[in-house]
Design a protein around this motif. Structure first.
Motif, PDB file in Angstrom:
ATOM      1  N   ALA A 402       1.229  -0.996  -0.148  1.00 42.93           N
ATOM      2  CA  ALA A 402       0.005   0.054   0.261  1.00 42.93           C
ATOM      3  C   ALA A 402       1.037   1.142   0.203  1.00 42.93           C
ATOM      4  N   PRO A 403       0.262   2.027  -0.767  1.00 41.95           N
ATOM      5  CA  PRO A 403       1.183   3.189  -0.620  1.00 41.95           C
ATOM      6  C   PRO A 403       1.096   4.018   0.804  1.00 41.95           C
ATOM      7  N   SER A 423       4.694   2.663  -3.508  1.00 43.36           N
ATOM      8  CA  SER A 423       4.629   1.418  -2.678  1.00 43.36           C
ATOM      9  C   SER A 423       5.519   0.512  -3.005  1.00 43.36           C
ATOM     10  N   TYR A 433      -1.598   3.720 -10.456  1.00 43.17           N
ATOM     11  CA  TYR A 433      -2.391   3.156  -8.860  1.00 43.17           C
ATOM     12  C   TYR A 433      -3.741   4.314  -9.333  1.00 43.17           C
TER      13      TYR A 433
END
Length: 525
Positions: A402-403, A423, A433
């Motif tokens: 996850a970012p 990420s 994204y």
């Protein structure tokens, strides 16, 4: 194995032999015979070792890695060499590394090799006084000839080879060693030929042993294995055998598989041939195809041993692909009273010969996402290793992380700017994204909901047997049934408890919900 041959004296004093085993040592001696006086003394023994035949194999083919993968694993695949070299390939050496030189500290190896089944049969007594009697071995639906309590290793070797069909080969595909154990002996049996795999356990009949607390048993020492190439599997084999206290001369029985009500065969004759039994089994809705080989009792094993059928499951109805794994056992039904009244104790026995396996999968594990892995394989036979085959390379990869560090800033009257830290790609470059927006605060976020539905037919009930028996007609007393998962035990049950009593006692334990119980007289006392 001692083999005798006769060379006529009308030709030169020599003899020739063919089809000898490469690499084996053979010992020869000779004796002369005259019509009037019979055989003379034998000569001194002379020995020779046959040269080894064949060459080392060529490299394995079709080497591939990463056909399936995760962030920490890669699948590995290869096929057998185009040329085995004469002797069979018995081992594959696998190597993988993060360096194409295969010399880094990350290099790892694995060996996949054929494993011979090893079992042990023991005969023991409380004391060494008055030891006597015989015991018999059973495997694959066949009974051996009676063996003396102190049988030689060679006698047990020949008996076992007869049980699994290796007695007609030039060299018996089984080896046996004998050692003293307590007041008896232990015979260690290694199965070196076909069939290969995890074999069913030899059973021992010790009713005719004589002595203080005479008993015989068998145990598994090494489980055999024959799957050493990805995708290889072992077919399940089971044996069906008729047996009685006297020769069986007529009657029928039935077989069922996986317990379904429509999985019962029709009547099968006591002396059915392989084709008849195969047709009966393939008529079941739970079996697609089988192969069947019928055989008569081992000569000298006694009238109680009837006919046996070796059954190999090639396809089951629930799995069209071969390699269905370790299958449940066939069940015999309608066996009480179906044989002639002149055959007391007649029964149909089912035993496992070779445990089936699923297709072999080779997985390289504990890898680091994003780091390329190099993989190679070499084959081995009794003449040596092949060269390594072509090197395959793949990179473990998984879903990106996850970012992080997401921040939002107002960029104008009707615009905002969203920033984040990239990420972790976990093995592959991030292509894009997805950015979602909504109003009403974090609590108003709409979460995606997906449903996964699984379905299956009825399961296969587990069937176990409880048997009370004695060497003579003097059985009495009580027994209990224990649930292994909870340690609970039933109240004492009479040695001849009814099926209803056993059912009620077992269902009183929390470990059992509902059970069905049937009772039949054992063919033993």
């Amino acid at each position: 194995t001692v083999v005798q041959g006769v060379a006529p004296a009308t030709v030169a004093a020599s003899a020739g032999y063919i089809a000898l085993r490469p690499g084996a040592e053979y010992v020869f001696r000779a004796a002369a015979r005259t019509t009037g006086s019979g055989w003379g003394l034998t000569s001194a023994a002379a020995s020779v070792t046959m040269p080894s035949a064949g060459v080392s194999p060529t490299p394995p083919r079709g080497v591939a890695v990463g056909r399936t993968y995760t962030a920490s694993t890669l699948s590995a695949d290869y096929e057998p060499p185009a040329v085995a070299g004469g002797p069979p390939v018995t081992r594959y050496a696998l190597e993988w590394d993060t360096s194409p030189s295969f010399a880094s500290p990350a290099r790892r190896t694995r060996s996949l090799e054929l494993v011979d089944e090893v079992q042990e049969v023991t005969v023991d007594f409380k004391t060494d006084a008055d030891r006597n009697g015989t015991f018999a071995l059973s495997w694959g639906g066949r009974d051996s000839v009676p063996l003396p309590w102190d049988a030689s290793a060679q006698a047990v070797r020949v008996a076992v080879a007869q049980l699994y069909g290796g007695d007609n080969e030039g060299t018996l595909p089984v080896s046996v060693t004998r050692r003293e154990r307590g007041n008896g002996f232990a015979w260690r049996i290694t199965f070196e030929g076909l069939p290969r795999g995890n074999l069913g356990l030899i059973s021992v009949d010790d009713r005719l042993l004589e002595g203080s607390l005479a008993a015989a048993s068998s145990s598994s020492v090494v489980e055999g294995g024959s799957d050493i190439v990805p995708g290889a599997f072992t077919l399940e084999s089971q044996a069906v055998q008729t047996r009685g206290l006297a020769a069986i001369t007529n009657g029928t029985f039935g077989l069922r598989f996986e317990g379904a009500s429509n999985s019962r065969s029709g009547s099968i004759a006591f002396d059915a041939d392989g084709v008849a039994l195969r047709e009966a089994l393939e008529s079941l809705t739970t079996i697609r195809t089988v192969s069947v080989a019928a055989s008569d009792a081992v000569a000298g094993s006694g009238a109680s041993a009837g006919r046996s059928w070796a059954i190999t499951f090639t396809h089951t109805a629930s799995q069209a692909a071969q390699g269905a794994g370790n299958l449940p056992m066939l069940e015999a039904f309608n066996t009480t009273g179906v044989f002639s009244p002149e055959t007391p104790g007649a029964a149909v026995l089912v035993s496992e010969m070779v445990r089936g396996t699923d297709a072999l999968r080779v997985t390289l594990s504990d890898l680091e996402a994003g780091v390329p892995v190099f993989f190679r394989v070499a084959a081995y036979n009794s003449r040596g290793h092949s060269l390594f085959g072509p090197v395959a390379v793949a990179t473990p990869r998984g879903h990106p992380g996850a970012p992080t560090d997401v921040s939002v800033a107002v960029a104008g009257e009707a615009a905002i700017t969203v920033d984040w830290t990239a990420s972790d790609p976990r093995g592959a470059a991030v292509d894009e994204y997805v950015v979602e927006r909504w109003t009403g605060g974090a609590a108003a976020a709409r979460h995606e909901i997906q449903a996964v539905t699984t379905s299956a037919g009825d399961g296969v009930p587990e069937i176990q047997a409880i048997r009370t028996e004695a060497a003579t007609l003097s059985l009495s007393g009580v027994f209990r049934v224990e649930a292994p998962s909870t340690g609970e035990r039933t109240p004492p049950l009479a040695f001849d408890a009814s099926a209803a009593d056993v059912k009620a006692a077992m269902e009183s334990l929390s470990a059992f919900n509902s059970v069905s119980v049937s009772r039949a007289r054992s063919w033993r006392a």
